[in-house]
Design a protein around this motif. Structure first.
Motif, PDB file in Angstrom:
ATOM      1  N   LEU A   1       0.810  -1.208   0.000  1.00 50.22           N
ATOM      2  CA  LEU A   1       0.000   0.000   0.000  1.00 50.22           C
ATOM      3  C   LEU A   1       0.845   1.260   0.000  1.00 50.22           C
ATOM      4  O   LEU A   1       0.373   2.331  -0.339  1.00 50.22           O
ATOM      5  CB  LEU A   1      -0.957  -0.008   1.189  1.00 50.22           C
ATOM      6  CG  LEU A   1      -1.973  -1.148   1.187  1.00 50.22           C
ATOM      7  CD1 LEU A   1      -2.833  -1.089   2.434  1.00 50.22           C
ATOM      8  CD2 LEU A   1      -2.832  -1.097  -0.048  1.00 50.22           C
ATOM      9  N   ASP A   2       2.107   1.155   0.373  1.00 49.81           N
ATOM     10  CA  ASP A   2       3.013   2.296   0.323  1.00 49.81           C
ATOM     11  C   ASP A   2       3.858   2.128  -0.932  1.00 49.81           C
ATOM     12  O   ASP A   2       4.846   1.400  -0.952  1.00 49.81           O
ATOM     13  CB  ASP A   2       3.896   2.321   1.573  1.00 49.81           C
ATOM     14  CG  ASP A   2       4.770   3.559   1.600  1.00 49.81           C
ATOM     15  OD1 ASP A   2       4.432   4.540   0.923  1.00 49.81           O
ATOM     16  OD2 ASP A   2       5.794   3.531   2.303  1.00 49.81           O
ATOM     17  N   TYR A   3       3.445   2.805  -2.020  1.00 49.20           N
ATOM     18  CA  TYR A   3       4.060   2.579  -3.319  1.00 49.20           C
ATOM     19  C   TYR A   3       5.431   3.220  -3.457  1.00 49.20           C
ATOM     20  O   TYR A   3       6.292   2.701  -4.125  1.00 49.20           O
ATOM     21  CB  TYR A   3       3.157   3.111  -4.436  1.00 49.20           C
ATOM     22  CG  TYR A   3       1.832   2.417  -4.478  1.00 49.20           C
ATOM     23  CD1 TYR A   3       1.744   1.076  -4.803  1.00 49.20           C
ATOM     24  CD2 TYR A   3       0.664   3.093  -4.181  1.00 49.20           C
ATOM     25  CE1 TYR A   3       0.534   0.425  -4.841  1.00 49.20           C
ATOM     26  CE2 TYR A   3      -0.556   2.450  -4.213  1.00 49.20           C
ATOM     27  CZ  TYR A   3      -0.611   1.119  -4.549  1.00 49.20           C
ATOM     28  OH  TYR A   3      -1.806   0.482  -4.582  1.00 49.20           O
ATOM     29  N   GLY A   4       5.634   4.369  -2.865  1.00 50.62           N
ATOM     30  CA  GLY A   4       6.898   5.065  -3.028  1.00 50.62           C
ATOM     31  C   GLY A   4       6.938   5.794  -4.360  1.00 50.62           C
ATOM     32  O   GLY A   4       5.947   5.921  -5.066  1.00 50.62           O
ATOM     33  N   ILE A   5       8.097   6.285  -4.723  1.00 48.67           N
ATOM     34  CA  ILE A   5       8.264   7.048  -5.964  1.00 48.67           C
ATOM     35  C   ILE A   5       8.536   6.084  -7.113  1.00 48.67           C
ATOM     36  O   ILE A   5       9.446   5.253  -7.025  1.00 48.67           O
ATOM     37  CB  ILE A   5       9.424   8.046  -5.819  1.00 48.67           C
ATOM     38  CG1 ILE A   5       9.103   9.061  -4.718  1.00 48.67           C
ATOM     39  CG2 ILE A   5       9.686   8.770  -7.120  1.00 48.67           C
ATOM     40  CD1 ILE A   5      10.247   9.993  -4.390  1.00 48.67           C
ATOM     41  N   PRO A   6       7.788   6.162  -8.219  1.00 46.27           N
ATOM     42  CA  PRO A   6       8.054   5.299  -9.373  1.00 46.27           C
ATOM     43  C   PRO A   6       9.412   5.645  -9.984  1.00 46.27           C
ATOM     44  O   PRO A   6       9.778   6.810 -10.083  1.00 46.27           O
ATOM     45  CB  PRO A   6       6.931   5.625 -10.355  1.00 46.27           C
ATOM     46  CG  PRO A   6       5.926   6.402  -9.605  1.00 46.27           C
ATOM     47  CD  PRO A   6       6.600   6.985  -8.421  1.00 46.27           C
ATOM     48  N   SER A   7      10.125   4.634 -10.393  1.00 49.97           N
ATOM     49  CA  SER A   7      11.419   4.861 -11.022  1.00 49.97           C
ATOM     50  C   SER A   7      11.622   3.827 -12.118  1.00 49.97           C
ATOM     51  O   SER A   7      10.987   2.777 -12.140  1.00 49.97           O
ATOM     52  CB  SER A   7      12.532   4.781  -9.996  1.00 49.97           C
ATOM     53  OG  SER A   7      12.566   3.504  -9.413  1.00 49.97           O
ATOM     54  N   MET A   8      12.547   4.157 -13.045  1.00 49.31           N
ATOM     55  CA  MET A   8      12.859   3.233 -14.136  1.00 49.31           C
ATOM     56  C   MET A   8      14.274   3.496 -14.627  1.00 49.31           C
ATOM     57  O   MET A   8      14.865   4.533 -14.323  1.00 49.31           O
ATOM     58  CB  MET A   8      11.860   3.379 -15.274  1.00 49.31           C
ATOM     59  CG  MET A   8      11.913   4.672 -16.011  1.00 49.31           C
ATOM     60  SD  MET A   8      10.727   4.618 -17.342  1.00 49.31           S
ATOM     61  CE  MET A   8      10.735   6.316 -17.808  1.00 49.31           C
TER      62      MET A   8
ATOM     63  N   GLN B   1       6.691  14.901 -13.474  1.00 51.04           N
ATOM     64  CA  GLN B   1       7.691  14.823 -14.530  1.00 51.04           C
ATOM     65  C   GLN B   1       8.741  13.772 -14.179  1.00 51.04           C
ATOM     66  O   GLN B   1       9.026  13.518 -13.014  1.00 51.04           O
ATOM     67  CB  GLN B   1       8.380  16.169 -14.729  1.00 51.04           C
ATOM     68  CG  GLN B   1       7.486  17.226 -15.308  1.00 51.04           C
ATOM     69  CD  GLN B   1       8.261  18.493 -15.648  1.00 51.04           C
ATOM     70  OE1 GLN B   1       9.394  18.664 -15.230  1.00 51.04           O
ATOM     71  NE2 GLN B   1       7.644  19.366 -16.412  1.00 51.04           N
ATOM     72  N   TRP B   2       9.335  13.181 -15.215  1.00 53.33           N
ATOM     73  CA  TRP B   2      10.426  12.230 -15.026  1.00 53.33           C
ATOM     74  C   TRP B   2      11.717  13.014 -14.882  1.00 53.33           C
ATOM     75  O   TRP B   2      12.069  13.824 -15.729  1.00 53.33           O
ATOM     76  CB  TRP B   2      10.508  11.272 -16.204  1.00 53.33           C
ATOM     77  CG  TRP B   2       9.398  10.283 -16.203  1.00 53.33           C
ATOM     78  CD1 TRP B   2       8.264  10.335 -16.941  1.00 53.33           C
ATOM     79  CD2 TRP B   2       9.301   9.108 -15.412  1.00 53.33           C
ATOM     80  NE1 TRP B   2       7.470   9.268 -16.666  1.00 53.33           N
ATOM     81  CE2 TRP B   2       8.083   8.496 -15.726  1.00 53.33           C
ATOM     82  CE3 TRP B   2      10.120   8.514 -14.466  1.00 53.33           C
ATOM     83  CZ2 TRP B   2       7.670   7.316 -15.132  1.00 53.33           C
ATOM     84  CZ3 TRP B   2       9.709   7.332 -13.877  1.00 53.33           C
ATOM     85  CH2 TRP B   2       8.494   6.739 -14.202  1.00 53.33           C
ATOM     86  N   VAL B   3      12.429  12.774 -13.783  1.00 48.95           N
ATOM     87  CA  VAL B   3      13.652  13.494 -13.467  1.00 48.95           C
ATOM     88  C   VAL B   3      14.780  12.488 -13.300  1.00 48.95           C
ATOM     89  O   VAL B   3      14.584  11.408 -12.730  1.00 48.95           O
ATOM     90  CB  VAL B   3      13.478  14.303 -12.159  1.00 48.95           C
ATOM     91  CG1 VAL B   3      14.742  15.062 -11.811  1.00 48.95           C
ATOM     92  CG2 VAL B   3      12.296  15.233 -12.257  1.00 48.95           C
ATOM     93  N   SER B   4      15.978  12.856 -13.766  1.00 51.09           N
ATOM     94  CA  SER B   4      17.139  12.005 -13.605  1.00 51.09           C
ATOM     95  C   SER B   4      17.494  11.919 -12.121  1.00 51.09           C
ATOM     96  O   SER B   4      17.515  12.921 -11.418  1.00 51.09           O
ATOM     97  CB  SER B   4      18.308  12.572 -14.399  1.00 51.09           C
ATOM     98  OG  SER B   4      19.471  11.830 -14.146  1.00 51.09           O
TER      99      SER B   4
END
Length: 126
Positions: free
Chosen positions: A38-45, A58-61
């Protein structure tokens, strides 16, 4: 005399079992949240060796700076701007064409109506 009796009485269904097959309901809230995600956190890739995270829409480096070629970045931004301008021009052209089409259609309907009225008048004279 009814063939099957006076009233219809369906069979009663057995009561459902309350207990779930999962034992997650026995865990406390914090453990359930961590287990169920339930605690997703910040999406990253990670794309082409560049690690990105999604912040404020926005997608940030993650490293804070772009490690790619500056000329390539400038070229891509310029191409993006050109495509946006072209897209806006095409949208404007489509709007103009739709206006022209609706105007021509309205004129056509008026002419058809006038033609029908003239045909009716000529039939009355004969």
């Amino acid at each position: 005399m009814p063939l099957f009796g006076n009233s219809f009485t369906p069979k009663k269904t057995p009561p459902r079992k309350w207990a779930s097959l999962s034992n997650l309901h026995l865990l406390d809230r914090s453990t359930r949240e961590s287990e169920l995600g339930l605690d997703y956190g910040i999406p990253s890739m990670n794309l082409a060796g560049q690690s990105l995270k999604f912040e404020n829409g926005q997608w940030v480096s993650e490293s804070g700076n772009f490690t790619g070629d500056r000329r390539e970045l400038h070229r891509l931004r310029k191409r993006n701007q050109q495509l946006e301008e072209e897209n806006n021009l095409l949208r404007l052209k489509v709007d103009i064409l739709l206006d022209m089409l609706s105007e021509t259609t309205a004129e056509s309907h008026l002419m058809e109506k006038e033609l029908e009225e003239l045909k009716q008048q000529s039939r009355r004279r004969k």
